[in-house]
Design an enzyme around this catalytic site. Structure first.
Site, PDB file in Angstrom:
ATOM      1  N   ASP A   1      51.653  -7.714  58.206  1.00  0.00           N
ATOM      2  CA  ASP A   1      52.735  -8.652  58.499  1.00  0.00           C
ATOM      3  C   ASP A   1      53.578  -8.984  57.275  1.00  0.00           C
ATOM      4  OD1 ASP A   1      50.457  -9.855  57.527  1.00  0.00           O
ATOM      5  OD2 ASP A   1      50.447 -11.514  58.950  1.00  0.00           O
TER       6      ASP A   1
ATOM      7  N   HIS B   1      49.944 -13.951  55.038  1.00  0.00           N
ATOM      8  CA  HIS B   1      49.447 -15.323  54.928  1.00  0.00           C
ATOM      9  C   HIS B   1      48.183 -15.364  54.066  1.00  0.00           C
ATOM     10  CE1 HIS B   1      51.522 -15.034  58.894  1.00  0.00           C
ATOM     11  NE2 HIS B   1      52.068 -16.163  58.470  1.00  0.00           N
TER      12      HIS B   1
ATOM     13  N   ASP C   1      47.406  -9.668  53.250  1.00  0.00           N
ATOM     14  CA  ASP C   1      48.128 -10.179  54.415  1.00  0.00           C
ATOM     15  C   ASP C   1      49.311 -11.049  53.972  1.00  0.00           C
ATOM     16  OD1 ASP C   1      47.402 -10.673  57.583  1.00  0.00           O
ATOM     17  OD2 ASP C   1      48.418 -12.405  56.719  1.00  0.00           O
TER      18      ASP C   1
ATOM     19  N   HIS D   1      41.612 -16.381  58.609  1.00  0.00           N
ATOM     20  CA  HIS D   1      41.877 -17.820  58.620  1.00  0.00           C
ATOM     21  C   HIS D   1      40.674 -18.622  59.133  1.00  0.00           C
ATOM     22  CE1 HIS D   1      45.964 -17.205  57.468  1.00  0.00           C
ATOM     23  NE2 HIS D   1      46.300 -16.588  58.583  1.00  0.00           N
TER      24      HIS D   1
END
Length: 343
Positions: A282, A195, A193, A158
């Protein structure tokens, strides 16, 4: 497979973050390291300590302005009367093409996208050692290893060239890709991931030498909200070199593997010489974020499928938060990957 990790990576210990306006314990805890180390060892990895590679590999993808901020902001913040124990922004610019503030408060807002990445006295060194683990894994693959695993914590995907966000400070996957570019004309990054890897996308968005592909929960109602949509294809020379594959919430193994097939088609068309896998665990059905529903056996199948590309591969740890199965999910992925390479 060799795995790289330094104990300094555990020292960053964020206390809280805001979620839907409520203060909650920060889930990016040092305990993640113990679970992931156990998972890597169970998969047969040998754990090695990375070397100090200095700022060069990090500065290749992050601006000097941002790195100076990360290194010194905590000490500057502590000189503010009544300041919080950790650096947390309370104001953000509505545009980032104007003047650059001189104050610590203004710079925190400029360089931090959200409240999920508080900076403490240990953050800078932990983030550097995390990045150096990725550099070391990239070096191992450049030296002939078919694959290497970087246990990067704090994570990185990120983080933009000059912005921290989502628990991330230095973009480890981008650092690894840039190191690999020394020997490879074309590098692909595959982000699996939960996200979207918005920072990685941003760093390479205008570049044709690094293909970025991300599978993730649809951001229309999920973090990071503003990035990760299917119409984001790159810009300028990088147009057509970015692919986003958003998945419906709670998607499980079958739709995830179907999306991987689409990702592989684009990766093969790019003909990369080496692959970086931004590995988020995740997407697991029992992860605290609960966005997707991949199973532990599903991670094995994902690892096996990626290995089927037959590319030298640097595996960089991204998300995956505290649950009983965290280590098992890493073991499943790495074991599946190893099995896939033997086909």
């Amino acid at each position: 497979m060799k795995a790289f990790y330094a104990e300094e990576q555990k020292r960053h210990d964020p206390k809280a973050f805001l979620s839907s306006g409520a203060q909650k314990p920060n889930p990016e805890k040092p305990e993640r390291v113990e679970r992931l180390l156990a998972g890597a060892k169970a998969a047969g990895c040998t754990i090695e300590r990375p070397r100090d590679h200095g700022l060069g590999p990090v500065a290749a993808v992050h601006t000097p302005e941002y790195l100076d901020f990360l290194e010194h902001i905590f000490a500057r913040w502590q000189r503010i009367e009544g300041a919080s124990a950790e650096v947390i922004p309370n104001i953000h610019p509505i545009a980032r093409d104007g003047s650059y503030p001189a104050s610590a408060v203004g710079q925190a807002g400029y360089h931090m996208a959200d409240t999920a990445c508080p900076i403490s006295s240990e953050t800078w060194q932990s983030a550097l050692w995390s990045a150096w683990s990725a550099v070391e894994a990239a070096g191992a693959v450049m030296s002939g290893a078919p694959a290497a695993y970087a246990l990067c914590r704090p994570p990185g995907h990120h983080a933009f060239a000059d912005v921290a966000g989502g628990f991330c400070f230095i973009n480890n996957s981008a650092v690894a890709a840039q190191v690999l570019r020394k020997n490879a004309a074309r590098v692909a990054i595959l982000d699996v991931d939960l996200h979207h890897g918005n920072g990685t996308q941003g760093i390479f968005y205008a570049r044709p030498d690094v293909l970025t592909v991300s599978l993730h929960a649809d951001p229309v109602r999920f973090y990071p909200f503003f990035w990760g949509h299917a119409d984001e294809r790159g810009e300028g020379p990088g147009l057509g070199y970015n692919l986003n594959l958003p998945l419906a919430r709670k998607s499980g193994d079958a739709p995830f593997l179907e999306a991987l097939d689409v990702a592989f088609q684009r990766i093969r068309a790019f003909a990369p010489e080496v692959l970086v896998v931004a590995l988020g665990l995740d997407a697991f059905e029992g992860d605290p974020f609960g966005g997707l529903s991949v199973t532990t056996p599903g991670f094995s199948r994902i690892g096996e499928a990626i290995a089927g590309l037959g590319l030298p591969t640097v595996i960089v740890q991204e998300g995956g938060y505290l649950c009983d199965e965290l280590g098992d999910n890493l073991t499943a992925f790495l074991t599946g990957f190893g099995g896939g390479r033997r086909r």
